[in-house]
Design an enzyme around this catalytic site. Structure first.
Site, mmCIF file in Angstrom:
data_model
loop_
_atom_site.group_PDB
_atom_site.id
_atom_site.type_symbol
_atom_site.label_atom_id
_atom_site.label_comp_id
_atom_site.label_asym_id
_atom_site.label_seq_id
_atom_site.Cartn_x
_atom_site.Cartn_y
_atom_site.Cartn_z
ATOM 1 N N LYS A 1 -40.818 16.905 -15.922
ATOM 2 C CA LYS A 1 -39.921 17.700 -17.933
ATOM 3 C C LYS A 1 -40.656 18.919 -18.378
ATOM 4 O O LYS A 1 -41.327 19.460 -18.256
ATOM 5 C CB LYS A 1 -39.820 16.067 -18.635
ATOM 6 C CG LYS A 1 -39.609 15.302 -17.812
ATOM 7 C CD LYS A 1 -38.578 14.916 -17.022
ATOM 8 C CE LYS A 1 -38.171 13.932 -16.697
ATOM 9 N NZ LYS A 1 -36.948 13.287 -15.720
HETATM 10 C C1 LIG Z 1 -37.054 11.472 -15.448
HETATM 11 C C2 LIG Z 1 -36.367 10.864 -16.386
HETATM 12 C C3 LIG Z 1 -36.662 9.151 -15.956
HETATM 13 C C4 LIG Z 1 -37.705 8.169 -16.213
HETATM 14 O O1 LIG Z 1 -38.534 9.615 -16.558
HETATM 15 P P1 LIG Z 1 -39.922 8.524 -15.978
HETATM 16 O O2 LIG Z 1 -41.071 8.808 -17.384
HETATM 17 O O3 LIG Z 1 -40.970 9.190 -15.510
HETATM 18 O O4 LIG Z 1 -40.005 6.933 -16.185
HETATM 19 C C5 LIG Z 1 -35.386 8.658 -16.799
HETATM 20 N N1 LIG Z 1 -33.678 9.053 -17.068
HETATM 21 C C6 LIG Z 1 -34.298 10.791 -16.445
HETATM 22 C C7 LIG Z 1 -32.556 10.905 -16.635
HETATM 23 C C8 LIG Z 1 -35.055 11.270 -16.266
HETATM 24 O O5 LIG Z 1 -34.802 12.478 -15.849
#
Ligand SMILES: *Cc1c(COP(=O)(O)O)cnc(C)c1O
Length: 390
Positions: free
Chosen positions: A190
């Protein structure tokens, strides 16, 4: 080794976290302080994040998946409830629904954004629907207002999975600002990272308070308060909670990263503008772009390979890989995964989801991407299109 060989060998990833000495120094400070678990820096990060996102309350957690789990818990979602979610999302969105014993019901998405809309949600609603999770997919803001207008009238809680969307805007405000509950991710994929980490934001003080307790075993006294007194008061466990805490080491990194968010978004948007300019004349490619009601942070920048392109999506990915470029297939479709394929997950038509998951490509976009690297990506696509100038 010649320069050109060196160039050919260097691999271009789809994403790289943007971390530097400031983050390293912040972590070193935490270690020197002797308080490494959830403590004062987590509290400061929560306050800063709530400010940036225009949320009344922010509760830091271990990742976005646990934030989604807590969102559904505090909203009172449980067994025999249906929760409408897009299939076109990382699998964690649907998994969080199963954690509370509810049933994920899959909704389709719009081709322009890759996001659910009031139309696709209305088509997926069941008599048992008590919540909807909307996703700002890849940072693309979801059109929340009409969805809230539909769901609020039906007593359906709308949770925003804003995992990818820190720095995106909706109707002139940060995404998530208008959500009852929003969940955020700080995974290195992210735009803002703490290694692992997440946040739950809400305007509901009662929900924030319960989430704060649930993230540390539903303890009546927080670990921070317990450890900061010599004779701690006896604690009580009112319900069954979880260990979903963030550490102060992560929060220290998050505070630095948050201060750079605006710059990070500007850089990604500039990289995307360069891609669009260089590739807009190529027939058979359709690029993702800002919707009329907001701006994307372009955590993911994707295009759809249409039948008019010279090669298919899989061949294009192969050619990019041969040039050392690690582009990616578009967002997955959860309903096709073995974990969900055999389950009853509703009956909505998911044809746009299938089209996008089968025909889209996510291009490398990261802060440190050099003009030289970006030219390599562009040239590789032009070569595949048969319109290369070399
Ligand atoms: C990355 C992501 C998640 C999960 O995030 P984590 O912090 O790895 O648990 C959930 N929803 C979406 C849309 C994502 O892109």
């Amino acid at each position: 080794m010649t320069v050109s060989q060196d160039r050919a060998l260097s691999r271009i990833n789809v994403m790289r976290p943007w971390l530097g000495t400031e983050e390293a120094e912040a972590v070193a400070e935490v270690i020197a302080s002797g308080w490494v678990a959830q403590g004062p820096r987590v509290a400061r990060f929560e306050e800063a994040f709530a400010g940036t996102q225009q949320a009344a309350h922010a509760v830091a957690v271990s990742n976005c998946t646990t934030a989604l789990h807590l969102a559904l818990k505090v909203a009172g979602i449980g067994p025999r409830d249906d929760v409408v979610v897009p299939s076109l999302s990382f699998i964690a969105t649907a998994n969080a629904v199963t954690y509370v014993g509810a049933r994920p019901v899959f909704a389709d998405v719009e081709p322009d954004t890759g996001n659910v809309s009031v139309r696709t949600i209305a088509a997926a609603l069941t008599p048992a629907t008590r919540a909807v999770i909307v996703v700002d997919q890849g940072g693309m803001p979801v059109d929340l207002v009409p969805i809230r207008a539909l769901c609020d009238g039906l007593g359906i809680t709308v949770v925003e999975d804003a995992a990818c969307a820190a720095g995106s805007t909706y109707r002139g405000r940060p995404v998530g600002a208008g959500a009852e509950l929003a969940a955020w991710s700080f995974h290195p994929r992210k735009i803002l990272t703490t290694g692992e980490g997440g946040m739950l934001t809400t305007h509901n003080a009662g929900w924030a308070d319960r989430a704060r307790k649930l993230r540390e075993h539903a303890m009546s006294v927080s670990a921070k308060d317990r450890h900061s007194t010599v004779l701690a008061p006896p604690e009580e466990y009112g319900e069954i909670g979880f260990n979903y805490r963030m550490t102060d080491m992560q929060a220290a990194v998050g505070l630095v990263q948050l201060g750079r968010l605006e710059e990070a978004v500007a850089r990604r948007r500039a990289i995307v503008a360069t891609y669009r300019e260089a590739l807009s004349g190529v027939a058979g490619l359709r690029f993702s772009q800002d919707p009329p009601y907001g701006t994307s942070n372009f955590q993911s920048f994707w295009f759809e390979v249409l039948p008019g392109f010279a090669v298919g999506r899989e061949e294009l990915l192969e050619r990019l890989a041969n040039d050392g470029i690690s582009a990616r297939r578009g967002i997955m479709a959860a309903h096709r995964q073995p974990a969900y394929a055999g389950l009853n997950t509703g009956r909505a038509d998911l044809s746009v989801t299938e089209r996008l998951t089968d025909h889209t490509v996510i291009l490398p976009v990261y802060h440190q991407l050099t003009p030289d690297e970006q030219s390599r990506v562009i040239d590789s696509i032009l070569k595949a299109a048969g319109s290369s100038h070399d």
